[in-house]
Design a protein around this motif. Structure first.
Motif, PDB file in Angstrom:
ATOM      1  N   ILE A 290     -55.497 -19.214   8.214  1.00 31.81           N
ATOM      2  CA  ILE A 290     -54.514 -18.837   9.235  1.00 31.81           C
ATOM      3  C   ILE A 290     -55.193 -18.082  10.375  1.00 31.81           C
ATOM      4  CG2 ILE A 290     -52.535 -17.326   9.704  1.00 31.81           C
ATOM      5  CD1 ILE A 290     -51.485 -18.055   6.914  1.00 31.81           C
ATOM      6  N   LEU A 291     -56.055 -17.139  10.034  1.00 29.84           N
ATOM      7  CA  LEU A 291     -56.738 -16.341  11.057  1.00 29.84           C
ATOM      8  C   LEU A 291     -57.718 -17.171  11.878  1.00 29.84           C
ATOM      9  CD1 LEU A 291     -57.404 -13.037   9.067  1.00 29.84           C
ATOM     10  CD2 LEU A 291     -55.745 -13.397  10.904  1.00 29.84           C
ATOM     11  N   SER A 292     -58.175 -18.297  11.312  1.00 30.36           N
ATOM     12  CA  SER A 292     -59.092 -19.166  12.054  1.00 30.36           C
ATOM     13  C   SER A 292     -58.369 -20.048  13.065  1.00 30.36           C
ATOM     14  CB  SER A 292     -59.874 -20.053  11.074  1.00 30.36           C
ATOM     15  OG  SER A 292     -59.034 -21.075  10.527  1.00 30.36           O
ATOM     16  N   GLN A 293     -57.043 -20.149  12.932  1.00 27.37           N
ATOM     17  CA  GLN A 293     -56.244 -20.954  13.856  1.00 27.37           C
ATOM     18  C   GLN A 293     -55.767 -20.049  15.003  1.00 27.37           C
ATOM     19  OE1 GLN A 293     -57.001 -23.933  13.032  1.00 27.37           O
ATOM     20  NE2 GLN A 293     -55.074 -24.888  12.386  1.00 27.37           N
ATOM     21  N   ARG A 294     -56.491 -20.075  16.108  1.00 24.84           N
ATOM     22  CA  ARG A 294     -56.203 -19.149  17.207  1.00 24.84           C
ATOM     23  C   ARG A 294     -54.791 -19.312  17.754  1.00 24.84           C
ATOM     24  NH1 ARG A 294     -60.250 -20.413  21.613  1.00 24.84           N
ATOM     25  NH2 ARG A 294     -59.987 -22.507  20.737  1.00 24.84           N
ATOM     26  N   SER A 295     -54.328 -20.544  17.874  1.00 31.79           N
ATOM     27  CA  SER A 295     -52.977 -20.762  18.396  1.00 31.79           C
ATOM     28  C   SER A 295     -51.930 -20.175  17.458  1.00 31.79           C
ATOM     29  CB  SER A 295     -52.711 -22.260  18.592  1.00 31.79           C
ATOM     30  OG  SER A 295     -52.909 -22.972  17.385  1.00 31.79           O
ATOM     31  N   LEU A 296     -52.162 -20.249  16.153  1.00 29.14           N
ATOM     32  CA  LEU A 296     -51.220 -19.696  15.190  1.00 29.14           C
ATOM     33  C   LEU A 296     -51.217 -18.171  15.249  1.00 29.14           C
ATOM     34  CD1 LEU A 296     -49.191 -20.097  12.951  1.00 29.14           C
ATOM     35  CD2 LEU A 296     -51.076 -20.340  11.314  1.00 29.14           C
ATOM     36  N   VAL A 297     -52.386 -17.570  15.451  1.00 30.95           N
ATOM     37  CA  VAL A 297     -52.461 -16.111  15.570  1.00 30.95           C
ATOM     38  C   VAL A 297     -51.690 -15.639  16.801  1.00 30.95           C
ATOM     39  CG1 VAL A 297     -54.000 -14.146  15.960  1.00 30.95           C
ATOM     40  CG2 VAL A 297     -54.635 -15.926  14.315  1.00 30.95           C
ATOM     41  N   TRP A 298     -51.852 -16.341  17.929  1.00 32.21           N
ATOM     42  CA  TRP A 298     -51.101 -15.980  19.130  1.00 32.21           C
ATOM     43  C   TRP A 298     -49.608 -16.205  18.927  1.00 32.21           C
ATOM     44  CZ3 TRP A 298     -52.689 -12.915  22.690  1.00 32.21           C
ATOM     45  CH2 TRP A 298     -54.022 -12.877  23.091  1.00 32.21           C
ATOM     46  N   LEU A 299     -49.266 -17.297  18.246  1.00 32.97           N
ATOM     47  CA  LEU A 299     -47.852 -17.578  17.979  1.00 32.97           C
ATOM     48  C   LEU A 299     -47.229 -16.476  17.128  1.00 32.97           C
ATOM     49  CD1 LEU A 299     -46.463 -21.055  16.866  1.00 32.97           C
ATOM     50  CD2 LEU A 299     -45.632 -18.955  15.848  1.00 32.97           C
ATOM     51  N   LEU A 300     -47.921 -16.073  16.076  1.00 36.73           N
ATOM     52  CA  LEU A 300     -47.396 -15.021  15.195  1.00 36.73           C
ATOM     53  C   LEU A 300     -47.320 -13.681  15.921  1.00 36.73           C
ATOM     54  CD1 LEU A 300     -49.237 -15.902  11.850  1.00 36.73           C
ATOM     55  CD2 LEU A 300     -46.853 -16.348  12.445  1.00 36.73           C
ATOM     56  N   SER A 301     -48.260 -13.420  16.824  1.00 39.71           N
ATOM     57  CA  SER A 301     -48.224 -12.175  17.605  1.00 39.71           C
ATOM     58  C   SER A 301     -46.998 -12.166  18.523  1.00 39.71           C
ATOM     59  CB  SER A 301     -49.503 -12.033  18.435  1.00 39.71           C
ATOM     60  OG  SER A 301     -50.652 -11.975  17.598  1.00 39.71           O
ATOM     61  N   GLY A 302     -46.753 -13.288  19.187  1.00 42.43           N
ATOM     62  CA  GLY A 302     -45.572 -13.395  20.036  1.00 42.43           C
ATOM     63  C   GLY A 302     -44.294 -13.294  19.235  1.00 42.43           C
ATOM     64  N   ALA A 303     -44.300 -13.890  18.038  1.00 42.82           N
ATOM     65  CA  ALA A 303     -43.121 -13.821  17.176  1.00 42.82           C
ATOM     66  C   ALA A 303     -42.814 -12.381  16.776  1.00 42.82           C
ATOM     67  CB  ALA A 303     -43.340 -14.684  15.935  1.00 42.82           C
ATOM     68  N   ALA A 304     -43.858 -11.602  16.488  1.00 41.95           N
ATOM     69  CA  ALA A 304     -43.651 -10.210  16.079  1.00 41.95           C
ATOM     70  C   ALA A 304     -42.946  -9.420  17.175  1.00 41.95           C
ATOM     71  CB  ALA A 304     -45.001  -9.565  15.743  1.00 41.95           C
ATOM     72  N   ILE A 305     -43.407  -9.566  18.412  1.00 41.73           N
ATOM     73  CA  ILE A 305     -42.774  -8.855  19.529  1.00 41.73           C
ATOM     74  C   ILE A 305     -41.359  -9.365  19.749  1.00 41.73           C
ATOM     75  CG2 ILE A 305     -42.918  -8.330  21.973  1.00 41.73           C
ATOM     76  CD1 ILE A 305     -45.068  -6.993  20.287  1.00 41.73           C
ATOM     77  N   SER A 306     -41.194 -10.682  19.709  1.00 45.22           N
ATOM     78  CA  SER A 306     -39.868 -11.269  19.938  1.00 45.22           C
ATOM     79  C   SER A 306     -38.859 -10.789  18.912  1.00 45.22           C
ATOM     80  CB  SER A 306     -39.952 -12.799  19.894  1.00 45.22           C
ATOM     81  OG  SER A 306     -40.671 -13.296  20.994  1.00 45.22           O
ATOM     82  N   TYR A 307     -39.288 -10.674  17.659  1.00 42.39           N
ATOM     83  CA  TYR A 307     -38.376 -10.231  16.612  1.00 42.39           C
ATOM     84  C   TYR A 307     -38.017  -8.750  16.761  1.00 42.39           C
ATOM     85  CZ  TYR A 307     -38.109 -14.438  13.718  1.00 42.39           C
ATOM     86  OH  TYR A 307     -37.822 -15.693  13.236  1.00 42.39           O
ATOM     87  N   ILE A 308     -38.947  -7.937  17.225  1.00 40.38           N
ATOM     88  CA  ILE A 308     -38.624  -6.532  17.481  1.00 40.38           C
ATOM     89  C   ILE A 308     -37.520  -6.436  18.531  1.00 40.38           C
ATOM     90  CG2 ILE A 308     -39.480  -4.384  18.502  1.00 40.38           C
ATOM     91  CD1 ILE A 308     -42.173  -4.936  17.185  1.00 40.38           C
ATOM     92  N   VAL A 309     -37.684  -7.219  19.597  1.00 37.48           N
ATOM     93  CA  VAL A 309     -36.686  -7.217  20.674  1.00 37.48           C
ATOM     94  C   VAL A 309     -35.364  -7.800  20.185  1.00 37.48           C
ATOM     95  CG1 VAL A 309     -36.118  -8.109  22.967  1.00 37.48           C
ATOM     96  CG2 VAL A 309     -38.462  -7.350  22.460  1.00 37.48           C
ATOM     97  N   LEU A 310     -35.434  -8.954  19.523  1.00 38.78           N
ATOM     98  CA  LEU A 310     -34.219  -9.612  19.043  1.00 38.78           C
ATOM     99  C   LEU A 310     -33.436  -8.709  18.101  1.00 38.78           C
ATOM    100  CD1 LEU A 310     -32.371 -12.060  18.590  1.00 38.78           C
ATOM    101  CD2 LEU A 310     -33.997 -12.856  16.851  1.00 38.78           C
ATOM    102  N   ALA A 311     -34.130  -8.129  17.132  1.00 41.67           N
ATOM    103  CA  ALA A 311     -33.457  -7.279  16.149  1.00 41.67           C
ATOM    104  C   ALA A 311     -32.914  -6.015  16.777  1.00 41.67           C
ATOM    105  CB  ALA A 311     -34.420  -6.943  15.009  1.00 41.67           C
ATOM    106  N   GLY A 312     -33.731  -5.381  17.609  1.00 43.10           N
ATOM    107  CA  GLY A 312     -33.308  -4.137  18.224  1.00 43.10           C
ATOM    108  C   GLY A 312     -32.133  -4.311  19.159  1.00 43.10           C
ATOM    109  N   VAL A 313     -32.218  -5.304  20.028  1.00 45.72           N
ATOM    110  CA  VAL A 313     -31.167  -5.513  21.020  1.00 45.72           C
ATOM    111  C   VAL A 313     -29.892  -6.035  20.367  1.00 45.72           C
ATOM    112  CG1 VAL A 313     -30.500  -6.835  23.060  1.00 45.72           C
ATOM    113  CG2 VAL A 313     -32.796  -5.855  22.905  1.00 45.72           C
ATOM    114  N   SER A 314     -30.012  -7.020  19.478  1.00 44.03           N
ATOM    115  CA  SER A 314     -28.808  -7.609  18.876  1.00 44.03           C
ATOM    116  C   SER A 314     -28.070  -6.620  17.977  1.00 44.03           C
ATOM    117  CB  SER A 314     -29.172  -8.864  18.087  1.00 44.03           C
ATOM    118  OG  SER A 314     -30.029  -8.557  16.992  1.00 44.03           O
ATOM    119  N   SER A 315     -28.805  -5.739  17.313  1.00 45.82           N
ATOM    120  CA  SER A 315     -28.165  -4.781  16.415  1.00 45.82           C
ATOM    121  C   SER A 315     -27.332  -3.753  17.169  1.00 45.82           C
ATOM    122  CB  SER A 315     -29.216  -4.062  15.564  1.00 45.82           C
ATOM    123  OG  SER A 315     -29.846  -4.957  14.669  1.00 45.82           O
ATOM    124  N   TRP A 316     -27.699  -3.497  18.426  1.00 49.75           N
ATOM    125  CA  TRP A 316     -27.017  -2.457  19.197  1.00 49.75           C
ATOM    126  C   TRP A 316     -26.202  -3.000  20.363  1.00 49.75           C
ATOM    127  CZ3 TRP A 316     -26.602   2.443  17.650  1.00 49.75           C
ATOM    128  CH2 TRP A 316     -27.492   2.897  16.662  1.00 49.75           C
TER     129      TRP A 316
END
Length: 429
Positions: free
Chosen positions: A221-247
């Motif tokens: 997984i760590l050798s797949q650069r596109s997957l690492v960037w995708l997972l990094s973007g997903a982490a930020i997106s989920y913080i925003v999605l969860a935080g904003v939608s919950s409130w």
């Protein structure tokens, strides 16, 4: 275009459709049990005399902590055991724990029951992603994931129309009971009416590939650069999605002096209509454009996230209730549109016997990082801003968390660069 997989016989169309339909229902209930507290925060706060930080802990970090701890072991199990049985059992567990939340006599018991909800959800999502990946090949996988992802707007519709009315007439405990019962029935249906699909593209000279070790999977997984960037973007997106939608709805209630049982149906119809259409079309568009240029799968994710930022900025600055409702629909839709192509790519960028662990990482990110930090961050920021901004503290807190999506856009664009090369690498492996 990358020919991602060798072809193997797949189940009949009708059988695939049935399994995908039941997994869509599973995802609907997974999201529903996750977001249901967003419309119950105010009465729960009043009954247990809580502050916003405690509510943030309850809606996010409590069950997310347990889910995060359990995610990787469940992901390993997905790659080694019967996924149909695992998904059914996990659904039964988290539905049962939602019922226990309804019976909680105090805040502590509620908190512990939410831990149980997180434990059950840890296996349901990864099992579903792995199953769908064996039912549909790469060029159609984003469309299938889009249908699975329709569970999010469907859950929003149920939450804002039905649950708000149940909570108004029967209390927040009644709403939780009503959300738990369908899950127990669906768990039985999945066990009785579906079968475990064959793991495809995992054969060498007719012998099924053994699941690699966790270390080998993580190294790949760590050798797949596109997957690492995708997972990094997903982490930020989920913080925003969860935080904003919950409130989001607490902000509307406080800012416009309305009650959710009055405006909930309007939100539900607006969000679900935009979400159902948008989510499905995003999957189809990603598959269509991806066959011309694989990078479009990532570009679609980035562009829809820009849409979320734009709609969110209006929701939390406008003085018009109508504009807030309509733009909340746009925000809720765009904030989740990246998931269909994102889920599909995450499964296409690893070998079949690595998909369970990869899926578990996504749900770990979604819950431990996203729902573990997002709602809590907004709650803490709200209390901090309250000292200087007064009643506008929640507004400033939500806007601060929303701005993090700029980082997610950057990550999704970066994922597009090495994507084609990484897909070829997976095929070669």
């Amino acid at each position: 275009m990358v020919n991602q997989e060798r072809e193997y016989p797949r189940p009949a169309v009708s059988q695939r459709a049935l399994i995908l339909l039941l997994l869509y229902f599973l995802n609907t209930l997974l999201v529903l049990d996750k977001i249901i507290l967003s419309v119950l925060l105010e009465p729960i706060k009043a009954e247990f005399s809580l502050n916003d930080s405690q509510l943030g802990l309850l809606t996010g970090a409590a069950y997310a902590l347990c889910l995060g701890i359990a995610s990787i072991p469940f992901g390993i199990a997905v790659d080694r055991t019967n996924r149909r049985n695992l998904a059914s059992a996990c659904l039964a567990v988290w539905s049962g724990m939602t019922a226990l939340c309804a019976m909680a006599p105090n805040y502590l018991v509620f908190l512990l029951a939410r831990l149980g909800v997180g434990l059950g959800e840890a296996g349901g999502g990864p099992s579903s992603l792995s199953i769908i990946s064996d039912l549909y090949e790469h060029k159609h996988r984003a469309t299938a994931m889009a249908i699975f992802s329709l569970g999010s707007p469907t859950a929003a519709l149920i939450n804002l129309t039905l649950n708000t009315q149940i909570a108004h007439y029967f209390g927040w405990r009644g709403a939780l009971i009503a959300a738990a019962i369908p899950g127990l029935l669906l768990a039985l249906s999945i066990r009785l009416f579906t079968s475990e699909p064959e793991r495809l593209n995992t054969r060498t000279q007719g012998v099924a590939e053994e699941a690699p070790s966790l270390k080998e999977t993580l190294t790949f997984i760590l050798s797949q650069r596109s997957l690492v960037w995708l997972l990094s973007g997903a982490a930020i997106s989920y913080i925003v999605l969860a935080g904003v939608s919950s409130w989001n709805f607490s902000y509307i209630v406080r800012n416009f002096d309305v009650t959710l049982h009055e405006i909930g149906p309007y939100f539900g119809v607006a969000i679900s209509t935009a979400g159902l259409i948008g989510t499905y079309l995003t999957g189809r568009v990603a598959d269509y454009l991806g066959q011309k240029n694989e990078a479009w799968r990532c570009w679609v994710m980035a562009l829809t996230t820009i849409g979320a930022i734009s709609f969110g900025a209006i929701v939390f600055t406008t003085s018009s209730l109508t504009a807030a409702i309509l733009c909340t629909a746009g925000l809720a839709t765009c904030a989740t549109l990246w998931t269909a192509p994102g889920f599909a790519l995450s499964q296409s960028l690893v070998r079949a016997r690595m998909r369970g662990v990869t899926g578990s990482i996504i749900f770990l990110i979604a819950n431990l990082v996203g729902y573990g930090l997002g709602p809590l961050l907004v709650g803490v920021f709200s209390d901090l801003y309250h000292a200087t901004q007064g009643k506008d503290g929640l507004q400033f807190a939500i806007l601060a968390v929303l701005s993090l999506d700029v980082i997610a856009v950057f990550c999704f664009f970066r994922a597009a660069g090495p994507l084609t090369e990484d897909l070829k690498k997976t095929q070669a492996e």
